[in-house]
Scaffold this motif. Sequence first.
Motif, PDB file in Angstrom:
ATOM      1  N   ASN A   1       0.431  -0.988   0.395  1.00  0.00           N
ATOM      2  CA  ASN A   1      -0.037  -0.370  -0.177  1.00  0.00           C
ATOM      3  C   ASN A   1       0.709   1.099  -0.423  1.00  0.00           C
ATOM      4  O   ASN A   1       2.214   1.757   0.588  1.00  0.00           O
ATOM      5  CB  ASN A   1      -1.338  -0.231   0.827  1.00  0.00           C
ATOM      6  CG  ASN A   1      -0.293  -0.019   2.345  1.00  0.00           C
ATOM      7  OD1 ASN A   1       0.403   0.675   2.647  1.00  0.00           O
ATOM      8  ND2 ASN A   1      -0.479  -1.356   3.371  1.00  0.00           N
ATOM      9  N   ASP A   2       0.279   1.925  -0.888  1.00  0.00           N
ATOM     10  CA  ASP A   2       0.374   3.710  -0.443  1.00  0.00           C
ATOM     11  C   ASP A   2       1.288   4.073   0.729  1.00  0.00           C
ATOM     12  O   ASP A   2       2.743   4.948   0.626  1.00  0.00           O
ATOM     13  CB  ASP A   2      -0.332   4.629  -1.496  1.00  0.00           C
ATOM     14  CG  ASP A   2       0.182   4.351  -2.649  1.00  0.00           C
ATOM     15  OD1 ASP A   2       0.691   3.648  -3.421  1.00  0.00           O
ATOM     16  OD2 ASP A   2      -1.312   4.760  -3.187  1.00  0.00           O
ATOM     17  N   SER A   3       0.661   3.855   1.743  1.00  0.00           N
ATOM     18  CA  SER A   3       1.213   4.380   3.053  1.00  0.00           C
ATOM     19  C   SER A   3       2.556   3.577   3.449  1.00  0.00           C
ATOM     20  O   SER A   3       3.508   4.662   4.686  1.00  0.00           O
ATOM     21  CB  SER A   3      -0.419   3.988   4.634  1.00  0.00           C
ATOM     22  OG  SER A   3      -0.159   2.960   4.751  1.00  0.00           O
TER      23      SER A   3
ATOM     24  N   TYR B   1       5.050   3.189   1.345  1.00  0.00           N
ATOM     25  CA  TYR B   1       5.467   4.165   1.010  1.00  0.00           C
ATOM     26  C   TYR B   1       6.312   5.028   0.949  1.00  0.00           C
ATOM     27  O   TYR B   1       7.325   5.487   1.522  1.00  0.00           O
ATOM     28  CB  TYR B   1       5.792   4.296  -0.301  1.00  0.00           C
ATOM     29  CG  TYR B   1       5.927   2.774  -1.865  1.00  0.00           C
ATOM     30  CD1 TYR B   1       6.876   3.195  -1.945  1.00  0.00           C
ATOM     31  CD2 TYR B   1       5.026   1.911  -2.179  1.00  0.00           C
ATOM     32  CE1 TYR B   1       7.845   0.883  -2.645  1.00  0.00           C
ATOM     33  CE2 TYR B   1       5.273   0.825  -2.734  1.00  0.00           C
ATOM     34  CZ  TYR B   1       6.664   0.886  -3.418  1.00  0.00           C
ATOM     35  OH  TYR B   1       6.874  -0.202  -4.038  1.00  0.00           O
TER      36      TYR B   1
ATOM     37  N   HIS C   1       2.854   6.540 -11.988  1.00  0.00           N
ATOM     38  CA  HIS C   1       3.338   6.879 -10.254  1.00  0.00           C
ATOM     39  C   HIS C   1       3.229   8.235  -9.750  1.00  0.00           C
ATOM     40  O   HIS C   1       3.091   8.613  -8.708  1.00  0.00           O
ATOM     41  CB  HIS C   1       3.473   5.595  -9.168  1.00  0.00           C
ATOM     42  CG  HIS C   1       3.342   4.920  -9.459  1.00  0.00           C
ATOM     43  ND1 HIS C   1       1.894   4.235  -9.117  1.00  0.00           N
ATOM     44  CD2 HIS C   1       3.803   3.866 -10.219  1.00  0.00           C
ATOM     45  CE1 HIS C   1       1.846   3.097 -10.038  1.00  0.00           C
ATOM     46  NE2 HIS C   1       2.449   2.712 -10.252  1.00  0.00           N
TER      47      HIS C   1
ATOM     48  N   LYS D   1       1.462  10.347  -6.715  1.00  0.00           N
ATOM     49  CA  LYS D   1       1.592   9.835  -5.553  1.00  0.00           C
ATOM     50  C   LYS D   1       2.827  10.039  -5.055  1.00  0.00           C
ATOM     51  O   LYS D   1       3.642  10.228  -3.719  1.00  0.00           O
ATOM     52  CB  LYS D   1       1.627   8.511  -5.894  1.00  0.00           C
ATOM     53  CG  LYS D   1       0.331   7.470  -5.718  1.00  0.00           C
ATOM     54  CD  LYS D   1       0.024   6.141  -5.795  1.00  0.00           C
ATOM     55  CE  LYS D   1      -1.272   5.362  -6.219  1.00  0.00           C
ATOM     56  NZ  LYS D   1      -1.129   4.047  -6.684  1.00  0.00           N
ATOM     57  N   LYS D   2       4.149  10.392  -5.717  1.00  0.00           N
ATOM     58  CA  LYS D   2       5.415  10.260  -5.876  1.00  0.00           C
ATOM     59  C   LYS D   2       5.376  11.802  -5.104  1.00  0.00           C
ATOM     60  O   LYS D   2       6.117  12.586  -4.098  1.00  0.00           O
ATOM     61  CB  LYS D   2       6.398  10.598  -6.471  1.00  0.00           C
ATOM     62  CG  LYS D   2       6.321   8.523  -7.190  1.00  0.00           C
ATOM     63  CD  LYS D   2       7.645   8.639  -7.896  1.00  0.00           C
ATOM     64  CE  LYS D   2       7.799   6.801  -7.804  1.00  0.00           C
ATOM     65  NZ  LYS D   2       8.356   6.291  -9.109  1.00  0.00           N
TER      66      LYS D   2
ATOM     67  N   ALA E   1       3.705  12.357  -1.869  1.00  0.00           N
ATOM     68  CA  ALA E   1       4.721  11.438  -0.787  1.00  0.00           C
ATOM     69  C   ALA E   1       6.209  12.253  -0.115  1.00  0.00           C
ATOM     70  O   ALA E   1       6.397  12.735   0.654  1.00  0.00           O
ATOM     71  CB  ALA E   1       5.541  10.364  -1.155  1.00  0.00           C
TER      72      ALA E   1
END
Length: 163
Positions: A97-99, A101, A121, A124-125, A128
């Motif tokens: 999952n993304d959390s 990362y 992605h 998403k990056k 983050a």
Amino acid sequence: MARIVNLRELTTFLPKKSPGRIVLTGGCFDILHIGHVRFLSEAKEMGDYLVVLLESDKNVKKLKGESRPVFIQKERAEMLSALGSVDLIVLLPMIENDSDYLNLVTKIKPDVIAVTENDPHIEKKRVAGKRSRSGVKDSIPYKNIFHLNTGQDSRNRIIGPVF
């Protein structure tokens, strides 16, 4: 040669004192080609210490197909460690999952997250990067993986005859 670590060892081998700017990138790097070498070299130019998150064999298979990876994670790490641009390679487990990362990026605290311009992605990056106060640098052109003389994508030229 770059150091190769797992997640448990990560904080032990991150620079304690400021080495300058930490650049973070990641990927499968299954069949190392000139595009990877150029990308990592340009990523390193954005800072002083390049950390590469290396995807697990299970995730490479999920992303690239049943016949992949060609090289197991430890072999891919060994090839990356021979590149002068890379300082630290982190062997990732299968991250679901993304959390997870996001937590990893927060732990590393990079100054820059280097991505190719067509990274699927990238949003998403960017999230983050904002949460960890890193800048996402997405201006490394994807075209760098094309051979200058032939215009061919080096991945297709390599993978085509093999598979």
